[in-house]
Motif scaffolding. Structure first.
Motif, PDB file in Angstrom:
ATOM      1  N   SER A  83      24.673 -24.875 -63.230  1.00 46.34           N
ATOM      2  CA  SER A  83      25.806 -25.680 -63.690  1.00 46.34           C
ATOM      3  C   SER A  83      26.295 -25.112 -65.019  1.00 46.34           C
ATOM      4  CB  SER A  83      25.410 -27.158 -63.839  1.00 46.34           C
ATOM      5  OG  SER A  83      24.333 -27.311 -64.748  1.00 46.34           O
ATOM      6  N   PRO A  84      27.572 -25.294 -65.379  1.00 46.38           N
ATOM      7  CA  PRO A  84      28.142 -24.628 -66.553  1.00 46.38           C
ATOM      8  C   PRO A  84      27.729 -25.278 -67.878  1.00 46.38           C
ATOM      9  CG  PRO A  84      29.835 -25.162 -64.922  1.00 46.38           C
ATOM     10  CD  PRO A  84      28.607 -25.952 -64.568  1.00 46.38           C
ATOM     11  N   GLY A  85      27.401 -24.428 -68.845  1.00 46.93           N
ATOM     12  CA  GLY A  85      27.176 -24.868 -70.222  1.00 46.93           C
ATOM     13  C   GLY A  85      28.390 -24.554 -71.074  1.00 46.93           C
ATOM     14  N   ASN A  86      28.320 -24.899 -72.348  1.00 45.54           N
ATOM     15  CA  ASN A  86      29.475 -24.669 -73.212  1.00 45.54           C
ATOM     16  C   ASN A  86      29.788 -23.190 -73.382  1.00 45.54           C
ATOM     17  OD1 ASN A  86      26.886 -25.132 -74.520  1.00 45.54           O
ATOM     18  ND2 ASN A  86      27.888 -24.666 -76.457  1.00 45.54           N
ATOM     19  N   HIS A  87      28.767 -22.327 -73.353  1.00 41.42           N
ATOM     20  CA  HIS A  87      29.019 -20.892 -73.514  1.00 41.42           C
ATOM     21  C   HIS A  87      29.556 -20.255 -72.236  1.00 41.42           C
ATOM     22  CE1 HIS A  87      27.204 -19.967 -77.536  1.00 41.42           C
ATOM     23  NE2 HIS A  87      26.658 -21.149 -77.314  1.00 41.42           N
ATOM     24  N   ASP A  88      29.448 -20.946 -71.116  1.00 45.27           N
ATOM     25  CA  ASP A  88      29.871 -20.383 -69.827  1.00 45.27           C
ATOM     26  C   ASP A  88      31.324 -20.677 -69.498  1.00 45.27           C
ATOM     27  OD1 ASP A  88      27.210 -19.488 -69.146  1.00 45.27           O
ATOM     28  OD2 ASP A  88      26.720 -21.565 -68.670  1.00 45.27           O
ATOM     29  N   GLN A  89      31.919 -21.639 -70.174  1.00 45.20           N
ATOM     30  CA  GLN A  89      33.223 -22.136 -69.762  1.00 45.20           C
ATOM     31  C   GLN A  89      34.361 -21.315 -70.356  1.00 45.20           C
ATOM     32  OE1 GLN A  89      32.871 -26.207 -71.133  1.00 45.20           O
ATOM     33  NE2 GLN A  89      32.361 -26.946 -69.089  1.00 45.20           N
ATOM     34  N   ASN A  90      35.473 -21.249 -69.622  1.00 45.91           N
ATOM     35  CA  ASN A  90      36.707 -20.659 -70.129  1.00 45.91           C
ATOM     36  C   ASN A  90      37.540 -21.740 -70.791  1.00 45.91           C
ATOM     37  OD1 ASN A  90      36.230 -18.046 -69.291  1.00 45.91           O
ATOM     38  ND2 ASN A  90      37.347 -18.263 -67.361  1.00 45.91           N
ATOM     39  N   LEU A  91      38.335 -21.332 -71.776  1.00 50.92           N
ATOM     40  CA  LEU A  91      39.253 -22.289 -72.388  1.00 50.92           C
ATOM     41  C   LEU A  91      40.320 -22.716 -71.361  1.00 50.92           C
ATOM     42  CD1 LEU A  91      39.726 -20.640 -75.895  1.00 50.92           C
ATOM     43  CD2 LEU A  91      38.292 -22.592 -75.283  1.00 50.92           C
ATOM     44  N   ASN A  92      40.716 -21.795 -70.509  1.00 52.07           N
ATOM     45  CA  ASN A  92      41.685 -22.089 -69.468  1.00 52.07           C
ATOM     46  C   ASN A  92      40.938 -22.381 -68.174  1.00 52.07           C
ATOM     47  OD1 ASN A  92      43.724 -22.229 -67.599  1.00 52.07           O
ATOM     48  ND2 ASN A  92      44.477 -20.132 -67.914  1.00 52.07           N
ATOM     49  N   ARG A  93      40.965 -23.626 -67.747  1.00 47.07           N
ATOM     50  CA  ARG A  93      40.198 -24.024 -66.566  1.00 47.07           C
ATOM     51  C   ARG A  93      40.743 -23.378 -65.286  1.00 47.07           C
ATOM     52  NH1 ARG A  93      36.610 -27.980 -66.618  1.00 47.07           N
ATOM     53  NH2 ARG A  93      37.035 -28.479 -64.448  1.00 47.07           N
ATOM     54  N   ARG A  94      41.950 -22.826 -65.349  1.00 47.07           N
ATOM     55  CA  ARG A  94      42.503 -22.204 -64.146  1.00 47.07           C
ATOM     56  C   ARG A  94      42.083 -20.738 -64.012  1.00 47.07           C
ATOM     57  NH1 ARG A  94      46.185 -25.902 -65.904  1.00 47.07           N
ATOM     58  NH2 ARG A  94      46.989 -27.354 -64.338  1.00 47.07           N
ATOM     59  N   ALA A  95      41.401 -20.227 -65.033  1.00 48.72           N
ATOM     60  CA  ALA A  95      40.918 -18.853 -64.979  1.00 48.72           C
ATOM     61  C   ALA A  95      39.502 -18.844 -64.429  1.00 48.72           C
ATOM     62  CB  ALA A  95      40.963 -18.217 -66.365  1.00 48.72           C
ATOM     63  N   MET A  96      39.188 -17.833 -63.629  1.00 49.93           N
ATOM     64  CA  MET A  96      37.858 -17.737 -63.048  1.00 49.93           C
ATOM     65  C   MET A  96      36.820 -17.468 -64.128  1.00 49.93           C
ATOM     66  SD  MET A  96      36.364 -15.046 -60.230  1.00 49.93           S
ATOM     67  CE  MET A  96      37.279 -15.751 -58.873  1.00 49.93           C
ATOM     68  N   THR A  97      35.693 -18.168 -64.044  1.00 53.41           N
ATOM     69  CA  THR A  97      34.583 -17.908 -64.955  1.00 53.41           C
ATOM     70  C   THR A  97      33.649 -16.892 -64.314  1.00 53.41           C
ATOM     71  OG1 THR A  97      33.121 -19.612 -64.043  1.00 53.41           O
ATOM     72  CG2 THR A  97      34.709 -20.307 -65.739  1.00 53.41           C
ATOM     73  N   TRP A  98      32.752 -16.336 -65.146  1.00 55.96           N
ATOM     74  CA  TRP A  98      31.794 -15.382 -64.622  1.00 55.96           C
ATOM     75  C   TRP A  98      30.770 -16.062 -63.718  1.00 55.96           C
ATOM     76  CZ3 TRP A  98      33.544 -10.861 -64.435  1.00 55.96           C
ATOM     77  CH2 TRP A  98      34.331 -10.342 -65.463  1.00 55.96           C
ATOM     78  N   LEU A  99      30.547 -17.349 -63.937  1.00 55.63           N
ATOM     79  CA  LEU A  99      29.675 -18.083 -63.012  1.00 55.63           C
ATOM     80  C   LEU A  99      30.319 -18.171 -61.636  1.00 55.63           C
ATOM     81  CD1 LEU A  99      28.249 -21.043 -65.165  1.00 55.63           C
ATOM     82  CD2 LEU A  99      27.224 -18.806 -64.686  1.00 55.63           C
ATOM     83  N   GLU A 100      31.629 -18.394 -61.606  1.00 59.56           N
ATOM     84  CA  GLU A 100      32.318 -18.435 -60.319  1.00 59.56           C
ATOM     85  C   GLU A 100      32.283 -17.068 -59.639  1.00 59.56           C
ATOM     86  OE1 GLU A 100      36.127 -20.610 -60.166  1.00 59.56           O
ATOM     87  OE2 GLU A 100      35.620 -21.362 -62.155  1.00 59.56           O
ATOM     88  N   TYR A 101      32.379 -16.010 -60.430  1.00 60.06           N
ATOM     89  CA  TYR A 101      32.284 -14.662 -59.876  1.00 60.06           C
ATOM     90  C   TYR A 101      30.926 -14.459 -59.188  1.00 60.06           C
ATOM     91  CZ  TYR A 101      31.545  -9.592 -59.841  1.00 60.06           C
ATOM     92  OH  TYR A 101      31.237  -8.308 -59.473  1.00 60.06           O
ATOM     93  N   LEU A 102      29.844 -14.848 -59.880  1.00 60.24           N
ATOM     94  CA  LEU A 102      28.510 -14.716 -59.287  1.00 60.24           C
ATOM     95  C   LEU A 102      28.366 -15.618 -58.065  1.00 60.24           C
ATOM     96  CD1 LEU A 102      26.269 -14.607 -62.510  1.00 60.24           C
ATOM     97  CD2 LEU A 102      26.967 -12.687 -61.055  1.00 60.24           C
ATOM     98  N   HIS A 103      29.012 -16.775 -58.112  1.00 59.83           N
ATOM     99  CA  HIS A 103      28.979 -17.697 -56.975  1.00 59.83           C
ATOM    100  C   HIS A 103      29.656 -17.058 -55.750  1.00 59.83           C
ATOM    101  CE1 HIS A 103      29.281 -21.546 -54.802  1.00 59.83           C
ATOM    102  NE2 HIS A 103      30.537 -21.229 -54.568  1.00 59.83           N
ATOM    103  N   GLN A 104      30.804 -16.446 -55.970  1.00 60.41           N
ATOM    104  CA  GLN A 104      31.527 -15.817 -54.872  1.00 60.41           C
ATOM    105  C   GLN A 104      30.743 -14.651 -54.271  1.00 60.41           C
ATOM    106  OE1 GLN A 104      35.486 -14.763 -56.076  1.00 60.41           O
ATOM    107  NE2 GLN A 104      36.223 -16.873 -56.051  1.00 60.41           N
ATOM    108  N   ARG A 105      29.918 -14.013 -55.069  1.00 61.59           N
ATOM    109  CA  ARG A 105      29.115 -12.891 -54.593  1.00 61.59           C
ATOM    110  C   ARG A 105      27.768 -13.348 -54.036  1.00 61.59           C
ATOM    111  NH1 ARG A 105      30.380  -7.751 -56.056  1.00 61.59           N
ATOM    112  NH2 ARG A 105      28.183  -7.168 -56.310  1.00 61.59           N
ATOM    113  N   ASP A 106      27.584 -14.667 -53.936  1.00 59.35           N
ATOM    114  CA  ASP A 106      26.352 -15.255 -53.394  1.00 59.35           C
ATOM    115  C   ASP A 106      25.115 -14.907 -54.213  1.00 59.35           C
ATOM    116  OD1 ASP A 106      27.640 -16.529 -51.246  1.00 59.35           O
ATOM    117  OD2 ASP A 106      27.580 -14.698 -50.042  1.00 59.35           O
ATOM    118  N   VAL A 107      25.313 -14.609 -55.494  1.00 57.80           N
ATOM    119  CA  VAL A 107      24.182 -14.374 -56.389  1.00 57.80           C
ATOM    120  C   VAL A 107      23.595 -15.714 -56.827  1.00 57.80           C
ATOM    121  CG1 VAL A 107      23.444 -13.375 -58.599  1.00 57.80           C
ATOM    122  CG2 VAL A 107      25.137 -12.177 -57.178  1.00 57.80           C
ATOM    123  N   ILE A 108      24.462 -16.685 -57.079  1.00 55.59           N
ATOM    124  CA  ILE A 108      24.051 -18.035 -57.463  1.00 55.59           C
ATOM    125  C   ILE A 108      24.841 -19.034 -56.624  1.00 55.59           C
ATOM    126  CG2 ILE A 108      23.563 -17.322 -59.837  1.00 55.59           C
ATOM    127  CD1 ILE A 108      26.173 -18.820 -60.650  1.00 55.59           C
TER     128      ILE A 108
END
Length: 541
Positions: A83-108
């Motif tokens: 789940s996202p912490g404060n250091h993981d989040q983007n200021l713009n919620r419409r921009a993809m985060t790196w957590l979402e990138y890893l999610h899309q790659r089935d890493v997490i």
């Protein structure tokens, strides 16, 4: 037969502490070692990471690569829930985060709620946590709708699944978010059936257990989840804690690596949690990490730099065996059992009897480095001189100095902060303002709090101390003149102040703003609005 979880948090991959490359590597090595031990030694069935997998939302490619490399030690049949912490989040919620990138790659498997429209009432709070089925139809959350709010972990020995929810960092909105989460969890359980156990991953602190660093709640607020949530897996605060003491159900493992000297004194690590049919049994384990070694040097009694330097050489040579012994402890030693090079916390203190300019701090650091072979020496100088004694002459000696004669720098800071406060719009409460400034400095320097956490704290304390707002400050002539030179006020206001007339600062600001935009084609047709603090339906860093 039980179901075993790894609960780790605040990994901070990419943190280049002290701008030392090896410290960035430590974040990766400690995390990978934790994953290896959890899989090979503890044989966990699932992994929970409630926030701050990364240290920054702006990642270099090598940091992202290190995350993927670390997760390679985890077999495909062991889900990694994040789940996202404060250091993981983007200021713009419409921009993809790196957590979402890893999610899309089935890493997490990323878990986060969908707050959009909930607080405004456009969507019912019962829909806060999208289901996995919704996410598979691109109707979940995240930029592409593929992120769910919860997942069911099937346990063959149980009659129902272990249900894990993910709550993102919400900053100052955490109290409201927890109330919404309670309603939404109840709704999910009603729709999908009661689980064997409910786990909630979240990123906030509990102020009854640790100091308030912002984005924290009191236990009285948290109690609404007791009984509904069986295991609250926390992150955010780097110090380990759990509670309540008589029957704990919320657990914070602390960070895996120390991010400052104070954190190095804590029993940092992770939980291996056994989920059984009728109980949950967490066990805290210490992580393998870089040692921090403290070395204090008292300058009292040395009449010259030469005398001090000679004594220091002898002292650090004698200290060498103690450093090696400390760094050979199990939680610090390398894989072959040898001592691991430390970070040294070097404190220079006492009363200096010679000219402060002759105290060669760089030379002392170099001597210490030669003797102890650290990867970094972090130095703090807290010495008194004749000049400082003159400065504190009017203060209570017992308040200014410790029993050993060491200067209490916080007393001097308090005097400085009070003086500063008396010259600001917060002059009505200089003492309270000075305490807030001192605490903010402590949060940043000693406790490593994030900028957003400090901002949350400052906002909350401002509201508490100045509940009725901050009084208007009448501008003095020199101040208004300076602003007029810079285009800060209009000619009418400047003339009024020069003539000794009373000026309404709000009206003056309105006229100045209006005059700044009048006739400017770039602003034609725009409404001029006063600056106000931004509020949004989202969390913060």
């Amino acid at each position: 037969m039980n179901y075993r979880l790894l609960h780790a948090a605040d990994v901070h991959l990419g943190h280049r502490q002290y701008n030392v490359k090896k410290r960035q590597g430590d974040m990766f090595l400690t995390f990978r070692k934790t994953l290896q031990e959890s899989v090979n030694k503890h044989e966990v069935d699932a992994i929970l990471i409630p926030g701050d997998l990364f240290h920054s939302r702006d990642l270099r490619p090598s940091i992202l690569e290190s995350a993927e490399k670390a997760f390679e030690v985890v077999p495909d049949d062991i889900p990694v829930l994040v789940s996202p912490g404060n250091h993981d989040q983007n200021l713009n919620r419409r921009a993809m985060t790196w957590l979402e990138y890893l999610h899309q790659r089935d890493v997490i498997t990323l878990l986060q709620p969908d707050f959009e429209g909930v607080s405004s009432g456009e969507r019912p709070v019962e829909e806060l946590f999208p289901s996995l089925a919704s996410a598979e139809e691109n109707e979940g959350t995240g930029v592409d709708g593929t992120v769910s709010g919860y997942v069911d972990l099937d346990v063959p020995a149980f009659d129902a699944p272990v249900r894990v929810f993910g709550l993102e960092y919400r900053g100052g909105y955490i109290d409201t978010a927890l109330d919404q989460a309670r309603t939404a969890i109840e709704a999910v359980n009603n729709r999908a059936g009661e689980p064997a156990h409910t786990v909630l991953m979240a990123h906030f602190g509990v102020v009854d257990e640790v100091p308030d660093l912002g984005a924290s709640v009191r236990y009285t607020t948290l109690q609404q989840l007791e009984g509904l949530v069986d295991y609250l897996a926390l992150g955010h605060i780097h110090k380990p804690y759990e509670g309540p003491a008589d029957d704990p159900w919320f657990f914070n493992p602390g960070s895996l690596e120390a991010h400052d000297t104070q954190e190095a004194r804590w029993n940092l690590g992770y939980y291996v949690t056994d989920v059984e049919r009728d109980s949950i049994e967490p066990h805290h384990h210490t992580s393998k990490r870089r040692p921090f070694y403290s070395y204090d040097w008292d300058v009292d009694g040395y009449e010259s730099w030469a005398n001090l330097a000679e004594a220091f050489d002898e002292a650090v040579a004698d200290e060498r065996p103690d450093v090696v012994d400390f760094c050979s402890a199990e939680q610090y030693a390398t894989s072959d059992g040898t001592a691991r090079a430390p970070v040294i916390d070097f404190r220079i203190q006492g009363h200096l009897e010679f000219d402060r300019r002759d105290l060669d701090v760089d030379a002392l650091e170099s001597k210490l480095a030669d003797a102890a072979d650290p990867i970094h020496v972090q130095t703090k100088v807290s010495v008194t001189t004749a000049e400082i004694l003159d400065l504190v002459e009017g203060l209570d000696e017992d308040a200014v100095f410790t029993d050993t004669g060491t200067l209490r720098t916080e007393v001097l800071e308090g005097e400085v902060f009070t003086t500063v406060a008396e010259q600001t719009p917060y002059a009505e409460e200089p003492g309270a303002t000075a305490e807030v400034l001192a605490r903010a400095k402590e949060l940043v320097i000693e406790e490593g709090a994030s900028g957003e956490s400090v901002a949350d704290y400052l906002q909350r304390r401002r509201q508490e101390v100045f509940a009725d707002g901050v009084g208007a400050v009448e501008p003095e002539f020199d101040d208004v003149a300076d602003r007029a030179d810079a285009g800060g006020v209009d000619a009418e206001t400047f003339a009024a102040v020069q003539a000794g007339e009373n000026v309404d600062p709000i009206e003056a600001a309105r006229r100045a703003t209006t005059s700044d935009t009048d006739g400017d084609p770039d602003h034609e047709g725009e409404d001029v609005k006063a600056d106000t603090p931004m509020t949004a339906e989202r969390g913060e860093d």
